[in-house]
Scaffold this motif. Structure first.
Motif, PDB file in Angstrom:
ATOM      1  N   LEU A 233     -30.331  34.079 -73.461  1.00 62.86           N
ATOM      2  CA  LEU A 233     -30.234  34.550 -72.086  1.00 62.86           C
ATOM      3  C   LEU A 233     -30.906  35.915 -71.998  1.00 62.86           C
ATOM      4  O   LEU A 233     -30.597  36.823 -72.774  1.00 62.86           O
ATOM      5  CB  LEU A 233     -28.776  34.652 -71.660  1.00 62.86           C
ATOM      6  CG  LEU A 233     -28.535  35.001 -70.189  1.00 62.86           C
ATOM      7  CD1 LEU A 233     -28.999  33.872 -69.279  1.00 62.86           C
ATOM      8  CD2 LEU A 233     -27.057  35.308 -69.952  1.00 62.86           C
ATOM      9  N   ILE A 234     -31.848  36.041 -71.066  1.00 62.02           N
ATOM     10  CA  ILE A 234     -32.585  37.286 -70.889  1.00 62.02           C
ATOM     11  C   ILE A 234     -32.015  38.022 -69.675  1.00 62.02           C
ATOM     12  O   ILE A 234     -32.069  37.518 -68.554  1.00 62.02           O
ATOM     13  CB  ILE A 234     -34.085  37.007 -70.688  1.00 62.02           C
ATOM     14  CG1 ILE A 234     -34.635  36.201 -71.870  1.00 62.02           C
ATOM     15  CG2 ILE A 234     -34.847  38.298 -70.499  1.00 62.02           C
ATOM     16  CD1 ILE A 234     -34.538  36.898 -73.205  1.00 62.02           C
ATOM     17  N   VAL A 235     -31.475  39.203 -69.926  1.00 59.52           N
ATOM     18  CA  VAL A 235     -30.901  40.023 -68.853  1.00 59.52           C
ATOM     19  C   VAL A 235     -31.608  41.377 -68.874  1.00 59.52           C
ATOM     20  O   VAL A 235     -31.459  42.131 -69.838  1.00 59.52           O
ATOM     21  CB  VAL A 235     -29.384  40.224 -69.036  1.00 59.52           C
ATOM     22  CG1 VAL A 235     -28.799  40.914 -67.810  1.00 59.52           C
ATOM     23  CG2 VAL A 235     -28.678  38.901 -69.294  1.00 59.52           C
ATOM     24  N   PRO A 236     -32.386  41.711 -67.849  1.00 60.73           N
ATOM     25  CA  PRO A 236     -33.052  43.022 -67.813  1.00 60.73           C
ATOM     26  C   PRO A 236     -32.031  44.153 -67.850  1.00 60.73           C
ATOM     27  O   PRO A 236     -30.896  44.018 -67.381  1.00 60.73           O
ATOM     28  CB  PRO A 236     -33.810  43.002 -66.485  1.00 60.73           C
ATOM     29  CG  PRO A 236     -33.946  41.550 -66.129  1.00 60.73           C
ATOM     30  CD  PRO A 236     -32.723  40.887 -66.675  1.00 60.73           C
ATOM     31  N   ASP A 237     -32.436  45.278 -68.392  1.00 62.28           N
ATOM     32  CA  ASP A 237     -31.512  46.387 -68.607  1.00 62.28           C
ATOM     33  C   ASP A 237     -30.746  46.826 -67.354  1.00 62.28           C
ATOM     34  O   ASP A 237     -29.533  47.054 -67.431  1.00 62.28           O
ATOM     35  CB  ASP A 237     -32.264  47.579 -69.197  1.00 62.28           C
ATOM     36  CG  ASP A 237     -32.318  47.524 -70.718  1.00 62.28           C
ATOM     37  OD1 ASP A 237     -32.037  46.450 -71.280  1.00 62.28           O
ATOM     38  OD2 ASP A 237     -32.632  48.555 -71.333  1.00 62.28           O
ATOM     39  N   PRO A 238     -31.378  46.986 -66.191  1.00 57.64           N
ATOM     40  CA  PRO A 238     -30.599  47.436 -65.020  1.00 57.64           C
ATOM     41  C   PRO A 238     -29.467  46.468 -64.670  1.00 57.64           C
ATOM     42  O   PRO A 238     -28.350  46.904 -64.340  1.00 57.64           O
ATOM     43  CB  PRO A 238     -31.649  47.511 -63.905  1.00 57.64           C
ATOM     44  CG  PRO A 238     -32.944  47.733 -64.614  1.00 57.64           C
ATOM     45  CD  PRO A 238     -32.827  46.930 -65.879  1.00 57.64           C
ATOM     46  N   LEU A 239     -29.747  45.156 -64.733  1.00 55.28           N
ATOM     47  CA  LEU A 239     -28.712  44.171 -64.442  1.00 55.28           C
ATOM     48  C   LEU A 239     -27.665  44.157 -65.537  1.00 55.28           C
ATOM     49  O   LEU A 239     -26.454  44.030 -65.265  1.00 55.28           O
ATOM     50  CB  LEU A 239     -29.344  42.784 -64.277  1.00 55.28           C
ATOM     51  CG  LEU A 239     -28.387  41.620 -64.012  1.00 55.28           C
ATOM     52  CD1 LEU A 239     -27.536  41.888 -62.780  1.00 55.28           C
ATOM     53  CD2 LEU A 239     -29.166  40.308 -63.853  1.00 55.28           C
ATOM     54  N   LEU A 240     -28.091  44.294 -66.781  1.00 54.47           N
ATOM     55  CA  LEU A 240     -27.147  44.318 -67.897  1.00 54.47           C
ATOM     56  C   LEU A 240     -26.171  45.482 -67.744  1.00 54.47           C
ATOM     57  O   LEU A 240     -24.967  45.340 -67.977  1.00 54.47           O
ATOM     58  CB  LEU A 240     -27.912  44.436 -69.215  1.00 54.47           C
ATOM     59  CG  LEU A 240     -27.113  44.197 -70.494  1.00 54.47           C
ATOM     60  CD1 LEU A 240     -26.658  42.749 -70.583  1.00 54.47           C
ATOM     61  CD2 LEU A 240     -27.942  44.562 -71.724  1.00 54.47           C
ATOM     62  N   LYS A 241     -26.675  46.625 -67.327  1.00 57.05           N
ATOM     63  CA  LYS A 241     -25.807  47.787 -67.138  1.00 57.05           C
ATOM     64  C   LYS A 241     -24.763  47.510 -66.052  1.00 57.05           C
ATOM     65  O   LYS A 241     -23.592  47.885 -66.196  1.00 57.05           O
ATOM     66  CB  LYS A 241     -26.654  49.009 -66.772  1.00 57.05           C
ATOM     67  CG  LYS A 241     -25.902  50.317 -66.813  1.00 57.05           C
ATOM     68  CD  LYS A 241     -26.842  51.512 -66.764  1.00 57.05           C
ATOM     69  CE  LYS A 241     -26.090  52.808 -66.973  1.00 57.05           C
ATOM     70  NZ  LYS A 241     -26.993  53.972 -67.043  1.00 57.05           N
ATOM     71  N   GLU A 242     -25.177  46.835 -64.970  1.00 60.36           N
ATOM     72  CA  GLU A 242     -24.227  46.463 -63.920  1.00 60.36           C
ATOM     73  C   GLU A 242     -23.159  45.511 -64.460  1.00 60.36           C
ATOM     74  O   GLU A 242     -21.965  45.657 -64.159  1.00 60.36           O
ATOM     75  CB  GLU A 242     -24.970  45.797 -62.760  1.00 60.36           C
ATOM     76  CG  GLU A 242     -25.872  46.722 -61.971  1.00 60.36           C
ATOM     77  CD  GLU A 242     -26.605  45.980 -60.873  1.00 60.36           C
ATOM     78  OE1 GLU A 242     -26.227  44.820 -60.582  1.00 60.36           O
ATOM     79  OE2 GLU A 242     -27.566  46.537 -60.297  1.00 60.36           O
ATOM     80  N   GLN A 243     -23.589  44.511 -65.236  1.00 56.93           N
ATOM     81  CA  GLN A 243     -22.648  43.538 -65.782  1.00 56.93           C
ATOM     82  C   GLN A 243     -21.641  44.201 -66.716  1.00 56.93           C
ATOM     83  O   GLN A 243     -20.449  43.878 -66.697  1.00 56.93           O
ATOM     84  CB  GLN A 243     -23.408  42.433 -66.513  1.00 56.93           C
ATOM     85  CG  GLN A 243     -24.249  41.561 -65.609  1.00 56.93           C
ATOM     86  CD  GLN A 243     -25.074  40.554 -66.386  1.00 56.93           C
ATOM     87  OE1 GLN A 243     -25.193  40.647 -67.616  1.00 56.93           O
ATOM     88  NE2 GLN A 243     -25.650  39.586 -65.688  1.00 56.93           N
ATOM     89  N   PHE A 244     -22.105  45.118 -67.545  1.00 53.72           N
ATOM     90  CA  PHE A 244     -21.203  45.830 -68.438  1.00 53.72           C
ATOM     91  C   PHE A 244     -20.227  46.690 -67.644  1.00 53.72           C
ATOM     92  O   PHE A 244     -19.043  46.780 -67.993  1.00 53.72           O
ATOM     93  CB  PHE A 244     -22.001  46.671 -69.435  1.00 53.72           C
ATOM     94  CG  PHE A 244     -22.328  45.946 -70.717  1.00 53.72           C
ATOM     95  CD1 PHE A 244     -21.648  46.223 -71.880  1.00 53.72           C
ATOM     96  CD2 PHE A 244     -23.309  44.970 -70.744  1.00 53.72           C
ATOM     97  CE1 PHE A 244     -21.936  45.560 -73.064  1.00 53.72           C
ATOM     98  CE2 PHE A 244     -23.620  44.301 -71.908  1.00 53.72           C
ATOM     99  CZ  PHE A 244     -22.930  44.590 -73.079  1.00 53.72           C
ATOM    100  N   ALA A 245     -20.714  47.321 -66.576  1.00 53.79           N
ATOM    101  CA  ALA A 245     -19.824  48.142 -65.750  1.00 53.79           C
ATOM    102  C   ALA A 245     -18.721  47.290 -65.133  1.00 53.79           C
ATOM    103  O   ALA A 245     -17.560  47.714 -65.057  1.00 53.79           O
ATOM    104  CB  ALA A 245     -20.633  48.853 -64.664  1.00 53.79           C
TER     105      ALA A 245
END
Length: 289
Positions: A233-245
């Motif tokens: 699964l490829i998650v770009p960094d900005p979206l990944l940061k949102e998901q982690f938050a």
């Protein structure tokens, strides 16, 4: 929870494959690489290792002995691949260390039963494993499970290629590396060929990278492991940061793996056999709020 059928199938085809476990370069039994990753991860963590370290997606337990050597007293390792854990206990964890390793065959999202109720101070997710859960909702559940495993202020250190390894253009992209296959009749020189294709996952901002794996004899082209496909699964960094938050974790991309490890830098420059573990790979640090 019920593990997704596509994840179960992928684990069976790629990670449970006994012929793949014979591939020297499939990182499962690369002690030098594993030691370098643990040393670098400890630097990213920024403190002496705690007594207990959690290894989600532990695979063949290759990181357990280096963690113990770096100061941890016990490692709890969880993975969906039973054959990987069994092979790792036999080939990676010396008999004298096995009492310091708890290996649990199961889904990381159900790992609470083998972890302290108060959480751990450090979880280390190595081997670019973050994208293995490819169903979007399952991926979010995975992040929440990682967050639950940590004590407040606890740290998850992981490496992830994210979208830095997407194929160029719209067609497939193929990479090849020379490898050695430890066959029942001796070592065989092989070509490790990975063919990558990618498609977006609707409007989610994520993408699915499919990787076809072919292990072929160098001299005769004979397949030495069943050809198969696995996914990331490829998650770009900005979206990944949102998901982690959303999961209660503050995420920081701390930079390329090679910037933290001279071993990685030298191996990328001199050998270039690390594939997804090479130039595009970055260390991340996530802290539970």
């Amino acid at each position: 929870m019920a593990t997704e059928a596509e994840l179960t199938d992928m684990v069976r085809a790629h990670y449970d494959s006994e012929p793949m476990l014979r591939l020297a370069g499939e990182i499962h039994f690369d002690a030098g690489l594993s030691r370098a990753e643990v040393r670098a991860a400890a630097r990213v963590f920024g403190e002496p290792l705690p007594d207990l370290v959690y290894l989600p997606c532990a695979g063949t337990l290759r990181h357990a002995p280096p963690l113990l050597a770096e100061g941890a007293r016990h490692v709890v390792a969880v993975d969906l691949s039973g054959p990987s854990l069994t092979a790792g206990l036999g080939r990676n964890v010396p008999a004298g260390l096995r009492g310091h390793v708890t290996a649990y065959h199961g889904d990381v999202r159900d790992a609470g039963q083998v972890l302290p109720e108060c959480g751990v101070r450090l979880a280390f997710l190595g081997g670019n494993s973050l994208g293995d859960v490819t169903a979007p909702e399952g991926h979010r559940q995975f992040l929440h499970a990682l967050a639950r495993s940590l004590t407040p202020g606890g740290v998850l250190v992981f490496d992830y290629v994210s979208d830095r390894y997407l194929p160029a253009g719209t067609g497939p992209t193929t990479s090849e590396w020379p490898q050695v296959w430890h066959g029942p009749e001796g070592d065989v020189d092989v070509v490790d060929r990975r063919t990558r294709t990618c498609r977006p996952l609707g409007t989610s901002g994520m993408a699915l990278l499919r990787i076809r794996c072919d292990i072929l004899g160098l001299h005769d082209g004979r397949p030495l492991a069943p050809p198969h496909t696995y996914s990331k699964l490829i998650v770009p960094d900005p979206l990944l940061k949102e998901q982690f938050a959303e999961a209660g974790l503050e995420l920081t991309n701390t930079g390329p793996v090679a910037d933290w490890s001279g071993y990685h830098r030298d191996r990328i420059d001199q050998v270039g056999d690390l594939g997804m573990m090479g130039e595009p790979d970055c260390w991340y640090r996530a802290v539970r709020r």
